[in-house]
Design a protein around this motif. Structure first.
Motif, short mmCIF file in Angstrom:
data_model
loop_
_atom_site.label_atom_id
_atom_site.label_comp_id
_atom_site.label_asym_id
_atom_site.label_seq_id
_atom_site.Cartn_x
_atom_site.Cartn_y
_atom_site.Cartn_z
N LYS A 1 0.84 -1.20 0.00
CA LYS A 1 0.00 0.00 0.00
C LYS A 1 0.88 1.25 0.00
CE LYS A 1 -3.39 -0.05 2.93
NZ LYS A 1 -4.13 0.03 4.22
N ASN B 1 -1.09 -1.96 -3.60
CA ASN B 1 -1.85 -3.10 -3.10
C ASN B 1 -2.51 -2.70 -1.78
OD1 ASN B 1 -2.88 -5.50 -2.19
ND2 ASN B 1 -0.92 -6.58 -2.08
N LYS B 2 -3.76 -2.32 -1.85
CA LYS B 2 -4.45 -1.77 -0.68
C LYS B 2 -4.76 -2.83 0.37
CE LYS B 2 -6.41 1.88 -3.56
NZ LYS B 2 -7.63 2.54 -4.10
N ASP B 3 -4.60 -4.11 0.03
CA ASP B 3 -4.83 -5.18 0.99
C ASP B 3 -3.56 -5.61 1.72
OD1 ASP B 3 -7.56 -5.36 0.33
OD2 ASP B 3 -7.12 -6.66 -1.38
N VAL C 1 -4.61 7.01 -1.75
CA VAL C 1 -4.15 5.64 -1.49
C VAL C 1 -3.99 4.92 -2.82
CG1 VAL C 1 -4.62 3.46 -0.31
CG2 VAL C 1 -5.41 5.62 0.69
N THR D 1 0.36 5.41 0.63
CA THR D 1 -0.53 6.50 1.01
C THR D 1 0.25 7.80 1.01
OG1 THR D 1 -0.09 6.33 3.39
CG2 THR D 1 -1.82 4.91 2.50
N ALA E 1 2.87 -0.77 4.33
CA ALA E 1 2.56 0.45 3.59
C ALA E 1 3.72 1.43 3.66
CB ALA E 1 1.31 1.12 4.14
#
Length: 434
Positions: free
Chosen positions: A19, A30-32, A27, A21, A36
């Motif tokens: 992820k 890969n948000k899962d 955002v 941000t 991050a």
């Protein structure tokens, strides 16, 4: 409009596998992912844009303008294992560059001042000395690459951080080179002792012999050889802090009469006729162009039939560029150079020494680095108090990233054993005895 994370993510070839941000609330990636990268402010964005790739990411992270979430800063291995080799920006076309500047703002393409942990790059060192030493030709300056003065400065940058910090990270052995793990379950201390013992056996050390250990660090090899093999050992290092620590350890071990660590360039050692020379982790600092002089100097210090053990980080081939990369050069090992073991073997042979044995212990360095990261993580607060948050962060990412390099066979660790063979006589046995 919230768009920074999406715009930056598109610059990475294939996008980030974690992820991403940004301070504008955007955002991407890969948000899962449990991990991050968080761009915290405009300066962090400017670091990324003005030094695309590992160097910009390191600058933003070390300065506190980018966060790595989901990991401990003492051991960011899980996150780096996902992103390493995937951090280079795609090269935008001129039109895409204009659109990028328009989207993110021209002020974000002005390079911020690098963090204080960053060592001056080579061209800036030369330029500053040209300005400061009026009328002298560049080739005559004392700060040309791998001059004694500049080597001393490079060693000071990395090794004189703090002896106390190194005690936390390296453990009781105070050994900052690849260990040798007898078993998967061996401790770091057991593995470091096994490494020194293997080198002593490769060198054929016996009571009464004389050993020269160049780039000796905190004197681990010197003390091990003197204590367990009865030799008279001299170690030299360009770090005054290392020499002072080592001399205290020698005295505490009661080895004053047989062991010495000297604050000195190996080129200034006046003694000769040594039975053995060990070089453990020094060749990386020498510079490939200086190999002939380096191994020639070692040969001149050996008696006929004497042995050399060269322990060195290498590349897996002999055609890649020798430079160690922007992040390593700026933050870890200024002027460091890595080349394939074949080049090292050739340089040793071209000096007239006879190579007797050559082996790669790459996987052992991955395990060594994992243990050092464990120590940094477990002593994190004390390490930060000792050297500051930025420097501690540098060590976390440098060691975890290096571990990945060894695991993936991007870098290796080679031992090369050679003898000073004269008139066909090497003194070497019919078969190896180690």
């Amino acid at each position: 409009m919230n768009h920074i994370a999406e715009t930056i993510n598109e610059l990475f070839d294939g996008g980030l596998p974690i992820k991403l941000t940004a301070y504008d609330g955007s955002v991407a990636g890969n948000k899962d992912s449990p991990f991050a990268m968080e761009i915290l402010n405009p300066r962090g964005l400017a670091f990324l844009l003005t030094a695309p790739g590992d160097l910009g990411l390191a600058r933003a992270y070390v300065s506190g303008d980018m966060a790595l979430n989901g990991i401990h800063p003492g051991d960011p291995y899980p996150l780096l294992d996902l992103v390493l080799d995937k951090t280079d920006f795609k090269r935008p076309s001129p039109r895409e560059t204009v659109e990028l500047v328009r989207a993110l703002g021209v002020t974000n393409f002005v390079p911020p001042k690098p963090p204080p942990q960053e060592h001056l790059p080579a061209w800036r060192q030369r330029a500053e000395n040209v300005r400061n030493i009026s009328g002298r030709a560049l080739s005559a300056l004392p700060w040309t690459r791998h001059s004694p003065e500049r080597d001393a400065d490079a060693i000071h940058h990395h090794y004189d951080v703090s002896n106390t910090f190194y005690e936390y990270v390296l453990g009781p052995s105070m050994t900052y080179t690849c260990a040798l793990y007898p078993t998967e379950e061996s401790t770091l201390e057991e593995a470091q002792a096994a490494k020194y013992d293997l080198i002593c056996r490769k060198l054929g050390l016996e009571p009464g012999m004389r050993l020269l250990d160049i780039g000796c660090g905190w004197g681990g090899m010197v003390r091990h050889a003197a204590q367990h093999y009865g030799v008279k050992a001299l170690g030299v290092t360009l770090s005054r802090e290392q020499a002072n620590w080592a001399q205290r350890a020698i005295k505490a071990d009661g080895l004053d009469d047989v062991a010495e660590v000297r604050y000195s360039d190996y080129r200034d050692v006046v003694e000769g006729d040594f039975d053995a020379v060990s070089s453990i982790g020094l060749t990386e600092h020498i510079g490939v162009a200086n190999y002939p002089a380096y191994f020639g100097k070692i040969s001149s210090k050996l008696r006929d039939g004497g042995r050399l053990l060269n322990h060195c980080i290498t590349r897996p081939d002999n055609i890649s560029k020798a430079n160690a990369g922007a992040f390593i050069d700026r933050y870890v090992f200024p002027d460091g150079e890595l080349i394939g073991s074949g080049t090292i073997v050739s340089a040793i042979e071209n000096t007239g020494l006879e190579v007797q044995h050559h082996e790669n212990i790459r996987v052992h360095y991955a395990k060594t680095l994992a243990a050092w990261n464990d120590n940094l993580r477990d002593n994190w607060d004390a390490c930060v108090n000792e050297v500051g948050l930025g420097t501690a962060k540098v060590w976390g990412i440098y060691m975890a990233g290096s571990r990945i390099g060894f695991e993936r066979n991007n870098i290796q660790l080679h031992h090369v054993l050679a003898t000073k063979t004269v008139d066909g006589l090497s003194g070497y046995p019919l078969r190896h005895t180690f």
